[in-house]
Design an enzyme around this catalytic site. Structure first.
Site, PDB file in Angstrom:
ATOM      1  N   HIS A 147       0.835  -1.192   0.000  1.00 49.46           N
ATOM      2  CA  HIS A 147       0.000   0.000   0.000  1.00 49.46           C
ATOM      3  C   HIS A 147       0.873   1.246   0.000  1.00 49.46           C
ATOM      4  O   HIS A 147       2.032   1.212   0.422  1.00 49.46           O
ATOM      5  CB  HIS A 147      -0.936   0.020   1.212  1.00 49.46           C
ATOM      6  CG  HIS A 147      -0.222   0.033   2.536  1.00 49.46           C
ATOM      7  ND1 HIS A 147       0.253  -1.116   3.131  1.00 49.46           N
ATOM      8  CD2 HIS A 147       0.103   1.045   3.376  1.00 49.46           C
ATOM      9  CE1 HIS A 147       0.825  -0.814   4.283  1.00 49.46           C
ATOM     10  NE2 HIS A 147       0.750   0.500   4.457  1.00 49.46           N
ATOM     11  N   ARG A 175       9.676  -1.164   3.215  1.00 51.08           N
ATOM     12  CA  ARG A 175       9.460  -0.202   2.130  1.00 51.08           C
ATOM     13  C   ARG A 175      10.199  -0.640   0.862  1.00 51.08           C
ATOM     14  O   ARG A 175      11.229  -1.299   0.925  1.00 51.08           O
ATOM     15  CB  ARG A 175       9.938   1.187   2.556  1.00 51.08           C
ATOM     16  CG  ARG A 175       9.252   1.706   3.807  1.00 51.08           C
ATOM     17  CD  ARG A 175       9.807   3.051   4.235  1.00 51.08           C
ATOM     18  NE  ARG A 175       9.173   3.531   5.452  1.00 51.08           N
ATOM     19  CZ  ARG A 175       9.566   3.216   6.678  1.00 51.08           C
ATOM     20  NH1 ARG A 175      10.626   2.422   6.840  1.00 51.08           N
ATOM     21  NH2 ARG A 175       8.935   3.671   7.726  1.00 51.08           N
TER      22      ARG A 175
END
Length: 334
Positions: A146, A165
């Site tokens: 996301h 990340r």
């Protein structure tokens, strides 16, 4: 869980449908060039055959991993070429493509302006682009990709020791860890609008054991009483009321400190925007907003253990009682 504040919130949440990803690989040559022909063709074949979700996952994993682990130089060149092409075609970027893909082509230009030559610009074609209106929410399970693109939100997460990340961020990246951790489930997440529990209170239940969130919005001159919860809770104040706000937590037997239980004293606080208050388990919370119902409302968010776990949430049933006023975008997976 992410709850939109305002009507301009958008996010990339979870993987797009097989057909949507296959269309992007077919219609966006810059994306296909980075993913590579073998992985792209294998994914298209699975999507065309209408493969089940579990059957499609290996092809999706291979294609997405090929993209995310590609060398930065070719990735940057592909992003630059995509932006130039979309710009020269007035944002339409070719005929015979779906509205969803047109939307992502325009989004890719926006993302490239914020994160030039970043692999996350191309990753958007694999993900659902979701827009939420004020008060709408989505909940994502662990290990789902996301990225928050625009707008403001209230976010609540289960306890986690890491956020992995891989793009659209200046922070350190762990791309291989992310690619190996994802579930590769496809389809858009459901949009929640909350459940009205009592006057001034709306509950958002993400379906997770760890937490639920209640929005508390009280007009000036109003009040509410939140019954004691089976677990601790945290209150975040985001909306400044015109009148003074008094939040009072009264410890009950079995909750609060020994001194509080012996003295019977109430713990009162003049709540204002930006405050974060801790509410112990077994402690009812009274909120009183002074005024004449004509000013700005008080808005706060209460995160507590999900009612399915403790048998009762921080908000369980209508319980408002009169109380006198007294002085009152990173692309990541977690």
């Amino acid at each position: 869980m992410a709850i939109a504040l305002g009507d301009d919130f958008s996010a990339l949440c979870g993987f797009e449908s097989p057909a949507g990803i296959a269309e992007a690989l077919s219609k966006v040559p810059e994306l296909r060039g980075v993913v590579g022909e073998p992985a792209a063709a294998a994914l298209e074949a699975k999507a065309e055959r209408g493969s089940s979700s579990d059957d499609f996952k290996p092809a999706l994993r291979d294609a997405f991993t090929a993209l995310m682990t590609a060398e930065p130089g070719p990735v940057g060149d592909a992003v630059d070429a995509l932006v130039e092409r979309v710009g020269s075609e007035g944002g339409e970027a070719g005929e015979g493509i779906s509205e969803s893909l047109k939307d992502k082509l325009k989004l890719s230009v926006v993302l490239a302006n914020q994160y030039p030559r970043d692999v996350g610009v191309l990753a958007c074609f694999f993900l659902n682009h979701l827009r939420l209106r004020d008060g709408e929410a989505v909940a994502l399970a662990a290990n789902e990709p996301h990225a928050y693109v625009s707008g403001q939100l209230v976010e609540c997460m289960a306890a986690s020791d890491n956020v992995v990340r891989a793009g659209l961020t200046p922070k350190p990246r762990d791309t291989e860890v992310l690619c190996s951790s994802l579930t590769y489930s496809t389809g858009a997440p459901a949009v929640m609008r909350g459940e009205h529990l009592q006057e001034f209170v709306t509950r958002y239940d993400p379906g997770f054991d760890e937490f639920e969130v209640a929005k508390i919005e009280i007009a000036s001159g109003g009040n509410t009483l939140l019954p004691p919860g089976g677990g601790a809770a945290v209150l975040l104040v985001t909306g400044e009321a015109s009148g003074e706000v008094t939040a009072t937590a009264t410890p009950l037997e079995g909750g609060g400190g020994e001194e509080d239980k012996k003295s019977g004293l109430k713990k009162s606080h003049a709540a204002k925007k930006g405050d974060v208050l801790f509410i112990p388990a077994g402690t009812p919370l009274s909120i009183v907003v002074a005024g004449d119902n004509s000013g700005k409302p008080f808005v706060a968010w209460l995160a507590s253990v999900n009612a399915s776990v403790v048998g009762t949430g921080a908000v369980v049933a209508p319980a408002a009682v009169p109380t006198p006023a007294t002085g009152a975008p990173a692309l990541a997976a977690a």
